[in-house]
Motif scaffolding. Structure first.
Motif, PDB file in Angstrom:
ATOM      1  N   THR A   1      58.309  79.671  69.697  1.00 36.55           N
ATOM      2  CA  THR A   1      56.977  78.938  69.670  1.00 36.55           C
ATOM      3  C   THR A   1      56.678  79.572  67.995  1.00 36.55           C
ATOM      4  OG1 THR A   1      56.385  78.536  71.759  1.00 36.55           O
ATOM      5  CG2 THR A   1      54.518  78.359  70.011  1.00 36.55           C
ATOM      6  N   LEU A   2      56.552  78.649  67.070  1.00 33.85           N
ATOM      7  CA  LEU A   2      56.354  78.968  65.819  1.00 33.85           C
ATOM      8  C   LEU A   2      54.714  78.379  65.359  1.00 33.85           C
ATOM      9  CD1 LEU A   2      57.165  80.079  62.883  1.00 33.85           C
ATOM     10  CD2 LEU A   2      57.901  77.636  62.479  1.00 33.85           C
ATOM     11  N   THR A   3      53.871  79.105  65.030  1.00 32.29           N
ATOM     12  CA  THR A   3      52.609  78.448  64.583  1.00 32.29           C
ATOM     13  C   THR A   3      52.338  78.965  63.307  1.00 32.29           C
ATOM     14  OG1 THR A   3      51.213  80.232  65.292  1.00 32.29           O
ATOM     15  CG2 THR A   3      51.519  78.436  67.039  1.00 32.29           C
ATOM     16  N   TYR A   4      51.410  78.130  62.314  1.00 30.87           N
ATOM     17  CA  TYR A   4      51.067  78.441  61.033  1.00 30.87           C
ATOM     18  C   TYR A   4      49.885  77.726  60.702  1.00 30.87           C
ATOM     19  CZ  TYR A   4      53.555  74.079  59.811  1.00 30.87           C
ATOM     20  OH  TYR A   4      53.990  72.898  59.562  1.00 30.87           O
ATOM     21  N   ARG A   5      48.935  78.260  59.759  1.00 33.44           N
ATOM     22  CA  ARG A   5      48.164  77.702  59.130  1.00 33.44           C
ATOM     23  C   ARG A   5      47.632  78.455  57.787  1.00 33.44           C
ATOM     24  NH1 ARG A   5      42.908  79.984  59.782  1.00 33.44           N
ATOM     25  NH2 ARG A   5      42.985  81.983  61.085  1.00 33.44           N
TER      26      ARG A   5
ATOM     27  N   ARG B   1      41.982  77.984  53.004  1.00 28.31           N
ATOM     28  CA  ARG B   1      41.641  76.394  53.214  1.00 28.31           C
ATOM     29  C   ARG B   1      41.311  76.138  54.502  1.00 28.31           C
ATOM     30  NH1 ARG B   1      44.819  73.499  48.417  1.00 28.31           N
ATOM     31  NH2 ARG B   1      44.899  75.188  47.028  1.00 28.31           N
ATOM     32  N   ASP B   2      41.500  76.933  55.609  1.00 28.72           N
ATOM     33  CA  ASP B   2      41.216  76.864  57.111  1.00 28.72           C
ATOM     34  C   ASP B   2      42.010  75.524  57.263  1.00 28.72           C
ATOM     35  OD1 ASP B   2      40.046  77.393  59.350  1.00 28.72           O
ATOM     36  OD2 ASP B   2      37.991  76.378  58.917  1.00 28.72           O
ATOM     37  N   THR B   3      43.286  75.163  57.086  1.00 31.58           N
ATOM     38  CA  THR B   3      43.624  74.259  57.478  1.00 31.58           C
ATOM     39  C   THR B   3      44.257  74.188  59.111  1.00 31.58           C
ATOM     40  OG1 THR B   3      46.127  75.534  56.903  1.00 31.58           O
ATOM     41  CG2 THR B   3      44.938  74.022  55.150  1.00 31.58           C
ATOM     42  N   THR B   4      44.440  73.136  59.293  1.00 31.54           N
ATOM     43  CA  THR B   4      44.714  72.948  60.966  1.00 31.54           C
ATOM     44  C   THR B   4      45.926  73.741  61.308  1.00 31.54           C
ATOM     45  OG1 THR B   4      43.946  70.717  60.854  1.00 31.54           O
ATOM     46  CG2 THR B   4      45.283  71.132  62.695  1.00 31.54           C
ATOM     47  N   LEU B   5      45.905  74.232  62.586  1.00 33.50           N
ATOM     48  CA  LEU B   5      46.913  75.105  62.992  1.00 33.50           C
ATOM     49  C   LEU B   5      47.999  74.370  63.391  1.00 33.50           C
ATOM     50  CD1 LEU B   5      47.813  77.865  63.940  1.00 33.50           C
ATOM     51  CD2 LEU B   5      46.965  77.331  66.383  1.00 33.50           C
ATOM     52  N   GLU B   6      49.146  74.294  63.037  1.00 28.67           N
ATOM     53  CA  GLU B   6      50.325  73.700  63.061  1.00 28.67           C
ATOM     54  C   GLU B   6      51.332  74.581  64.235  1.00 28.67           C
ATOM     55  OE1 GLU B   6      50.814  70.553  62.246  1.00 28.67           O
ATOM     56  OE2 GLU B   6      48.966  70.382  60.630  1.00 28.67           O
ATOM     57  N   THR B   7      52.060  73.774  65.036  1.00 26.31           N
ATOM     58  CA  THR B   7      52.764  74.525  65.996  1.00 26.31           C
ATOM     59  C   THR B   7      54.034  73.765  66.315  1.00 26.31           C
ATOM     60  OG1 THR B   7      50.885  74.892  67.559  1.00 26.31           O
ATOM     61  CG2 THR B   7      53.081  75.100  68.578  1.00 26.31           C
ATOM     62  N   MET B   8      55.321  74.579  66.341  1.00 28.60           N
ATOM     63  CA  MET B   8      56.663  73.869  66.194  1.00 28.60           C
ATOM     64  C   MET B   8      57.377  74.653  67.252  1.00 28.60           C
ATOM     65  SD  MET B   8      57.555  73.823  62.265  1.00 28.60           S
ATOM     66  CE  MET B   8      59.230  73.302  62.846  1.00 28.60           C
ATOM     67  N   THR B   9      58.314  73.943  68.126  1.00 20.62           N
ATOM     68  CA  THR B   9      58.896  74.738  69.170  1.00 20.62           C
ATOM     69  C   THR B   9      60.382  74.399  68.635  1.00 20.62           C
ATOM     70  OG1 THR B   9      57.650  73.900  70.933  1.00 20.62           O
ATOM     71  CG2 THR B   9      59.738  74.610  71.710  1.00 20.62           C
ATOM     72  N   VAL B  10      61.013  75.701  68.529  1.00 21.16           N
ATOM     73  CA  VAL B  10      62.528  75.805  68.414  1.00 21.16           C
ATOM     74  C   VAL B  10      63.341  76.177  69.514  1.00 21.16           C
ATOM     75  CG1 VAL B  10      64.090  76.938  66.956  1.00 21.16           C
ATOM     76  CG2 VAL B  10      62.002  76.559  65.688  1.00 21.16           C
ATOM     77  N   SER B  11      63.991  75.193  69.914  1.00 22.83           N
ATOM     78  CA  SER B  11      64.980  75.326  71.048  1.00 22.83           C
ATOM     79  C   SER B  11      66.103  76.224  71.137  1.00 22.83           C
ATOM     80  CB  SER B  11      65.353  73.824  71.469  1.00 22.83           C
ATOM     81  OG  SER B  11      64.215  73.018  71.825  1.00 22.83           O
TER      82      SER B  11
ATOM     83  N   ILE C   1      51.840  82.872  59.462  1.00 21.03           N
ATOM     84  CA  ILE C   1      53.004  82.246  60.261  1.00 21.03           C
ATOM     85  C   ILE C   1      53.425  83.485  61.535  1.00 21.03           C
ATOM     86  CG2 ILE C   1      55.179  81.541  60.104  1.00 21.03           C
ATOM     87  CD1 ILE C   1      54.791  81.282  57.024  1.00 21.03           C
ATOM     88  N   GLU C   2      53.219  82.670  62.504  1.00 17.65           N
ATOM     89  CA  GLU C   2      53.741  83.437  63.807  1.00 17.65           C
ATOM     90  C   GLU C   2      54.964  83.099  64.597  1.00 17.65           C
ATOM     91  OE1 GLU C   2      49.635  86.031  64.883  1.00 17.65           O
ATOM     92  OE2 GLU C   2      50.044  84.242  65.769  1.00 17.65           O
ATOM     93  N   VAL C   3      55.643  83.770  65.079  1.00 23.28           N
ATOM     94  CA  VAL C   3      56.764  83.324  66.115  1.00 23.28           C
ATOM     95  C   VAL C   3      57.076  84.150  67.262  1.00 23.28           C
ATOM     96  CG1 VAL C   3      58.320  84.585  64.769  1.00 23.28           C
ATOM     97  CG2 VAL C   3      59.116  82.389  66.021  1.00 23.28           C
ATOM     98  N   SER C   4      57.118  83.606  68.344  1.00 24.92           N
ATOM     99  CA  SER C   4      57.204  84.205  69.361  1.00 24.92           C
ATOM    100  C   SER C   4      58.349  83.763  70.113  1.00 24.92           C
ATOM    101  CB  SER C   4      55.925  84.194  70.583  1.00 24.92           C
ATOM    102  OG  SER C   4      55.412  82.879  70.766  1.00 24.92           O
ATOM    103  N   ALA C   5      58.955  84.614  71.286  1.00 22.79           N
ATOM    104  CA  ALA C   5      60.037  84.142  72.138  1.00 22.79           C
ATOM    105  C   ALA C   5      59.700  83.760  73.319  1.00 22.79           C
ATOM    106  CB  ALA C   5      61.314  85.502  72.215  1.00 22.79           C
ATOM    107  N   ASN C   6      60.365  82.662  73.885  1.00 21.63           N
ATOM    108  CA  ASN C   6      59.727  82.349  75.340  1.00 21.63           C
ATOM    109  C   ASN C   6      61.007  82.221  76.373  1.00 21.63           C
ATOM    110  OD1 ASN C   6      57.399  81.310  74.389  1.00 21.63           O
ATOM    111  ND2 ASN C   6      58.539  79.433  73.306  1.00 21.63           N
ATOM    112  N   THR C   7      60.587  82.757  77.465  1.00 24.52           N
ATOM    113  CA  THR C   7      61.603  82.467  78.642  1.00 24.52           C
ATOM    114  C   THR C   7      60.874  81.565  79.455  1.00 24.52           C
ATOM    115  OG1 THR C   7      60.482  84.327  79.914  1.00 24.52           O
ATOM    116  CG2 THR C   7      62.131  85.168  78.524  1.00 24.52           C
ATOM    117  N   ILE C   8      61.499  81.133  80.540  1.00 20.95           N
ATOM    118  CA  ILE C   8      60.929  80.125  81.533  1.00 20.95           C
ATOM    119  C   ILE C   8      59.545  80.626  82.163  1.00 20.95           C
ATOM    120  CG2 ILE C   8      63.217  79.328  82.066  1.00 20.95           C
ATOM    121  CD1 ILE C   8      63.059  80.756  84.869  1.00 20.95           C
ATOM    122  N   ILE C   9      59.353  81.727  81.898  1.00 19.52           N
ATOM    123  CA  ILE C   9      58.098  82.246  82.514  1.00 19.52           C
ATOM    124  C   ILE C   9      56.883  82.153  81.366  1.00 19.52           C
ATOM    125  CG2 ILE C   9      57.030  84.372  83.350  1.00 19.52           C
ATOM    126  CD1 ILE C   9      59.030  83.211  85.219  1.00 19.52           C
TER     127      ILE C   9
END
Length: 420
Positions: free
Chosen positions: A127-131, A135-145, A167-175
């Motif tokens: 999961t990738l988020t950035y803003r 300028r206090d722009t909208t938080l955008e979110t992307m999912t990298v499969s 910019i932040e990125v976190s790893a995901n499991t099914i949990i």
């Protein structure tokens, strides 16, 4: 849960006990992860089914579990099985998270998976988020499969120039998601994408005052370093000129352009400057009229009779008219006899280009000084002068005191006298 395993077993067949059962031992250790083997002893076992929960295990780890029964003589053979603990969220951030700005609106990213020991399951996505921060722009979110341990690194586009992005990125499991890796990336400056605002112009006959406001802050796309004012005349004074202004102030700005041509349409534009010039705001304005600064041209006078003079002239050069020529003032005066100067006002409604006028009732055989000057609504310009001489003419009256006499003369003579 992801850190425990429930283990159950049955007692050996009675004929195989070969004595009195005194305890069990449970040996277990992780296979993928080099964990220290651990042993649990269960005393006073009964002859019914047995069970135990192993706790404080590693998430998503295969454990080898050995259960042995004991008599007073010793240990019997092992019952062996393997079992994997359940998945959990990762407990570490993605490794080697890097960001770099390719252009003022594009950021590339790269990262590696969290260390295997902390993945706690199969990484299914990121999961990738950035803003933008300032300028206090909208938080955008992307999912990298992630497919077969492979994923495509994304590229962030359509960003704001000269903006610090979190910019932040976190790893995901099914949990669920693990902790994020964080990076701050500043996009480079760019030329402004917005023009200065509130352009206003005011004028005299030879100057223009230019006033404007800074572009919208979100349109600057960089640190303001100044402005460029460009101007030129449409018909006269057509050379394009620029006036650079070095300032980082976001206050309203004023610049006065001097030495301009009278009664001339000028194009004025203003651009803001950061690392380059942005779009311009522009307008046109005409400088005010002034008095002509040149005389009428091609002044010519010729006597068409002993008592009349024909006068012709052309307007001053266009560049020197300094406004609309509304009239001409024509004067004439005899020189030798000190005649009074006589003016004639000639409206330009009948003198659009070359002009002429006939002056009559003059004196014969006389030098006349002719002057002419052009007018705008502001006043009269300089004088052009020419001298012309009227020719001689026949006398305009008979002789006076004409007298005749024959006294003392012969028969074929007459004496004639004329008075002065």
């Amino acid at each position: 849960n992801a850190t425990s395993i429930f283990v159950s077993w049955e007692v050996p067949i009675l004929n195989d006990l070969n004595g009195i059962l005194v305890n069990y031992s449970i040996n277990y250790s992780g296979i993928e992860i080099d964990t220290v083997p651990r042993v649990i002893y269960l005393s006073n076992p009964n002859l019914t089914n047995q069970s135990i929960t192993l706790i404080d295990l590693e998430e998503y780890t295969t454990y080898s579990i050995n259960v042995s029964s004991y008599t007073k003589v010793g240990k019997g053979p092992d019952a062996i099985l393997t079992h994997r603990t359940n998945q959990d969220v990762p407990t570490a951030i993605p490794s080697n998270f890097l960001t770099y700005a390719v252009t003022s609106t594009i950021i590339k990213l790269s990262w590696d998976s969290p260390p295997l020991y902390f993945q706690n399951g199969v990484i299914t996505s990121y999961t990738l988020t950035y803003r933008g921060i300032q300028r206090d722009t909208t938080l955008e979110t992307m999912t990298v499969s992630v497919v077969n341990d492979t994923y495509i690194l994304p590229i962030l586009t359509k960003l704001e120039e000269n903006t610090d992005y979190l910019i932040e990125v976190s790893a995901n499991t099914i949990i669920g998601a693990g902790p994020p890796a964080t990076s701050y990336q500043l996009t480079p400056q760019n030329a402004p994408k917005g023009a200065p605002r509130n352009l206003s112009l005011s004028t005299t006959d030879t100057s223009i005052q230019v006033n404007w406001s800074v572009p919208l802050i979100n349109d600057l796309d960089g640190n303001l370093t100044g402005y460029v004012v460009t101007y030129y005349g449409y018909v006269i004074d057509t050379e394009e000129r620029e006036e650079p202004i070095n300032t980082s102030s976001e206050d309203d700005q004023t610049l006065t352009l001097y030495g301009l041509q009278e009664y001339t349409d000028y194009f004025i534009s203003v651009q803001a400057v950061t690392v380059g010039r942005g779009p311009s705001i522009s307008n046109t304005i005409r400088t005010l009229q002034a008095i002509p600064n040149a005389v009428p041209t091609n002044l010519n006078a010729s006597a068409i009779s002993p008592r009349a003079i024909y006068i012709t002239w052309s307007p001053p050069p266009f560049i020197d008219q300094n406004g609309i020529i509304t009239e001409y003032t024509l004067t004439y005066r005899g020189v030798e006899r000190d005649f009074e100067e006589r003016p004639i006002s000639i409206l330009t409604a009948t003198t659009r280009s070359n002009s002429s006028r006939t002056v009559s009732d003059l004196e014969e055989d006389t030098d006349y000084i002719i002057t002419i000057r052009a007018h705008t609504t502001i006043g009269a310009g300089p004088i052009s002068t020419v001298t012309v001489h009227t020719p001689e003419s026949v006398p305009s009256s008979p002789v006076r005191n004409l007298m005749t006499s024959t006294e003392g003369l012969n028969a074929t003579s007459i004496f004639v006298t004329v008075g002065k």
